[in-house]
Scaffold this motif. Sequence first.
Motif, PDB file in Angstrom:
ATOM      1  N   MET A 194       0.843  -1.175   0.000  1.00 35.30           N
ATOM      2  CA  MET A 194       0.000   0.000   0.000  1.00 35.30           C
ATOM      3  C   MET A 194       0.886   1.236   0.000  1.00 35.30           C
ATOM      4  O   MET A 194       2.056   1.171   0.369  1.00 35.30           O
ATOM      5  N   LYS A 195       0.329   2.315  -0.414  1.00 33.12           N
ATOM      6  CA  LYS A 195       1.063   3.582  -0.422  1.00 33.12           C
ATOM      7  C   LYS A 195       1.243   4.082   1.006  1.00 33.12           C
ATOM      8  O   LYS A 195       0.533   3.682   1.927  1.00 33.12           O
ATOM      9  N   TYR A 196       2.201   4.980   1.195  1.00 40.49           N
ATOM     10  CA  TYR A 196       2.514   5.500   2.529  1.00 40.49           C
ATOM     11  C   TYR A 196       1.278   6.091   3.205  1.00 40.49           C
ATOM     12  O   TYR A 196       1.015   5.817   4.380  1.00 40.49           O
ATOM     13  N   SER A 197       0.505   6.889   2.483  1.00 41.78           N
ATOM     14  CA  SER A 197      -0.668   7.526   3.087  1.00 41.78           C
ATOM     15  C   SER A 197      -1.679   6.490   3.580  1.00 41.78           C
ATOM     16  O   SER A 197      -2.318   6.679   4.617  1.00 41.78           O
ATOM     17  N   GLU A 198      -1.816   5.387   2.852  1.00 47.29           N
ATOM     18  CA  GLU A 198      -2.722   4.320   3.275  1.00 47.29           C
ATOM     19  C   GLU A 198      -2.200   3.635   4.537  1.00 47.29           C
ATOM     20  O   GLU A 198      -2.964   3.342   5.460  1.00 47.29           O
ATOM     21  N   ALA A 199      -0.902   3.374   4.579  1.00 46.59           N
ATOM     22  CA  ALA A 199      -0.298   2.741   5.749  1.00 46.59           C
ATOM     23  C   ALA A 199      -0.434   3.645   6.970  1.00 46.59           C
ATOM     24  O   ALA A 199      -0.691   3.174   8.079  1.00 46.59           O
ATOM     25  N   LEU A 200      -0.262   4.947   6.769  1.00 47.53           N
ATOM     26  CA  LEU A 200      -0.392   5.906   7.865  1.00 47.53           C
ATOM     27  C   LEU A 200      -1.821   5.901   8.420  1.00 47.53           C
ATOM     28  O   LEU A 200      -2.027   5.892   9.636  1.00 47.53           O
ATOM     29  N   GLN A 201      -2.803   5.850   7.549  1.00 45.56           N
ATOM     30  CA  GLN A 201      -4.198   5.800   7.973  1.00 45.56           C
ATOM     31  C   GLN A 201      -4.494   4.486   8.707  1.00 45.56           C
ATOM     32  O   GLN A 201      -5.176   4.471   9.733  1.00 45.56           O
ATOM     33  N   TYR A 202      -3.965   3.404   8.207  1.00 44.97           N
ATOM     34  CA  TYR A 202      -4.147   2.096   8.831  1.00 44.97           C
ATOM     35  C   TYR A 202      -3.550   2.101  10.241  1.00 44.97           C
ATOM     36  O   TYR A 202      -4.147   1.600  11.188  1.00 44.97           O
ATOM     37  N   ASN A 229      10.555   8.341  13.319  1.00 46.51           N
ATOM     38  CA  ASN A 229       9.150   8.737  13.235  1.00 46.51           C
ATOM     39  C   ASN A 229       8.546   8.012  12.031  1.00 46.51           C
ATOM     40  O   ASN A 229       9.245   7.250  11.356  1.00 46.51           O
ATOM     41  N   ASP A 230       7.283   8.248  11.759  1.00 49.74           N
ATOM     42  CA  ASP A 230       6.626   7.523  10.663  1.00 49.74           C
ATOM     43  C   ASP A 230       7.336   7.720   9.323  1.00 49.74           C
ATOM     44  O   ASP A 230       7.443   6.798   8.528  1.00 49.74           O
ATOM     45  N   ASN A 231       7.835   8.918   9.081  1.00 51.67           N
ATOM     46  CA  ASN A 231       8.513   9.209   7.815  1.00 51.67           C
ATOM     47  C   ASN A 231       9.848   8.499   7.661  1.00 51.67           C
ATOM     48  O   ASN A 231      10.357   8.361   6.547  1.00 51.67           O
ATOM     49  N   SER A 232      10.445   8.070   8.753  1.00 55.41           N
ATOM     50  CA  SER A 232      11.775   7.452   8.705  1.00 55.41           C
ATOM     51  C   SER A 232      11.832   6.244   7.785  1.00 55.41           C
ATOM     52  O   SER A 232      12.876   5.969   7.188  1.00 55.41           O
ATOM     53  N   CYS A 233      10.730   5.535   7.653  1.00 57.61           N
ATOM     54  CA  CYS A 233      10.734   4.323   6.836  1.00 57.61           C
ATOM     55  C   CYS A 233      10.946   4.614   5.355  1.00 57.61           C
ATOM     56  O   CYS A 233      11.383   3.743   4.612  1.00 57.61           O
ATOM     57  N   LYS A 234      10.649   5.830   4.934  1.00 66.20           N
ATOM     58  CA  LYS A 234      10.736   6.152   3.502  1.00 66.20           C
ATOM     59  C   LYS A 234      12.139   5.996   2.946  1.00 66.20           C
ATOM     60  O   LYS A 234      12.309   5.575   1.799  1.00 66.20           O
ATOM     61  N   LYS A 235      13.164   6.291   3.753  1.00 66.96           N
ATOM     62  CA  LYS A 235      14.524   6.184   3.224  1.00 66.96           C
ATOM     63  C   LYS A 235      15.006   4.736   3.122  1.00 66.96           C
ATOM     64  O   LYS A 235      16.037   4.460   2.535  1.00 66.96           O
ATOM     65  N   ASP A 269       8.327   2.496  -2.809  1.00 64.35           N
ATOM     66  CA  ASP A 269       7.202   3.314  -2.345  1.00 64.35           C
ATOM     67  C   ASP A 269       5.988   2.480  -1.950  1.00 64.35           C
ATOM     68  O   ASP A 269       4.854   2.901  -2.099  1.00 64.35           O
ATOM     69  N   GLU A 270       6.239   1.276  -1.452  1.00 60.06           N
ATOM     70  CA  GLU A 270       5.176   0.403  -0.942  1.00 60.06           C
ATOM     71  C   GLU A 270       5.467   0.124   0.527  1.00 60.06           C
ATOM     72  O   GLU A 270       6.598  -0.205   0.899  1.00 60.06           O
ATOM     73  N   TYR A 271       4.433   0.235   1.360  1.00 59.02           N
ATOM     74  CA  TYR A 271       4.605   0.144   2.808  1.00 59.02           C
ATOM     75  C   TYR A 271       3.546  -0.745   3.429  1.00 59.02           C
ATOM     76  O   TYR A 271       2.556  -1.083   2.794  1.00 59.02           O
ATOM     77  N   GLU A 272       3.769  -1.093   4.694  1.00 55.11           N
ATOM     78  CA  GLU A 272       2.790  -1.820   5.478  1.00 55.11           C
ATOM     79  C   GLU A 272       2.930  -1.418   6.939  1.00 55.11           C
ATOM     80  O   GLU A 272       3.965  -0.887   7.341  1.00 55.11           O
ATOM     81  N   MET A 273       1.886  -1.636   7.693  1.00 54.78           N
ATOM     82  CA  MET A 273       1.943  -1.382   9.119  1.00 54.78           C
ATOM     83  C   MET A 273       2.242  -2.701   9.800  1.00 54.78           C
ATOM     84  O   MET A 273       1.657  -3.735   9.450  1.00 54.78           O
ATOM     85  N   VAL A 274       3.167  -2.697  10.737  1.00 50.12           N
ATOM     86  CA  VAL A 274       3.501  -3.909  11.488  1.00 50.12           C
ATOM     87  C   VAL A 274       3.526  -3.587  12.974  1.00 50.12           C
ATOM     88  O   VAL A 274       3.676  -2.430  13.376  1.00 50.12           O
TER      89      VAL A 274
END
Length: 79
Positions: A1-9, A52-58, A63-68
């Motif tokens: 999922m995109k970052y914004s979706e993972a953040l919402q999740y 922080n949440d943005n740290s995962c981007k680097k 550009d695909e993420y998940e919440m764990v």
Amino acid sequence: MKYSEALQYKKEALEKADESVLQSYHIIITPSDTGESAKYIEEFSKNPEDFNDNSCKKYASNDEYEMVSFRKETEEEGE
């Protein structure tokens, strides 16, 4: 999922979690790639306060993420 979706999740998961879960588990966003996720979690675990949440981007190449969630180490476990 995109970052914004993972953040919402993550936001929804935090709202639904009870206090014992929040105290016992890290709930974070990681790259969806297994290798990148493992590296991010390893680095995060060394000093969670530095992330922080943005740290995962680097750590993400696609550009695909998940919440764990994973159990926090207590001082007794780390000794």
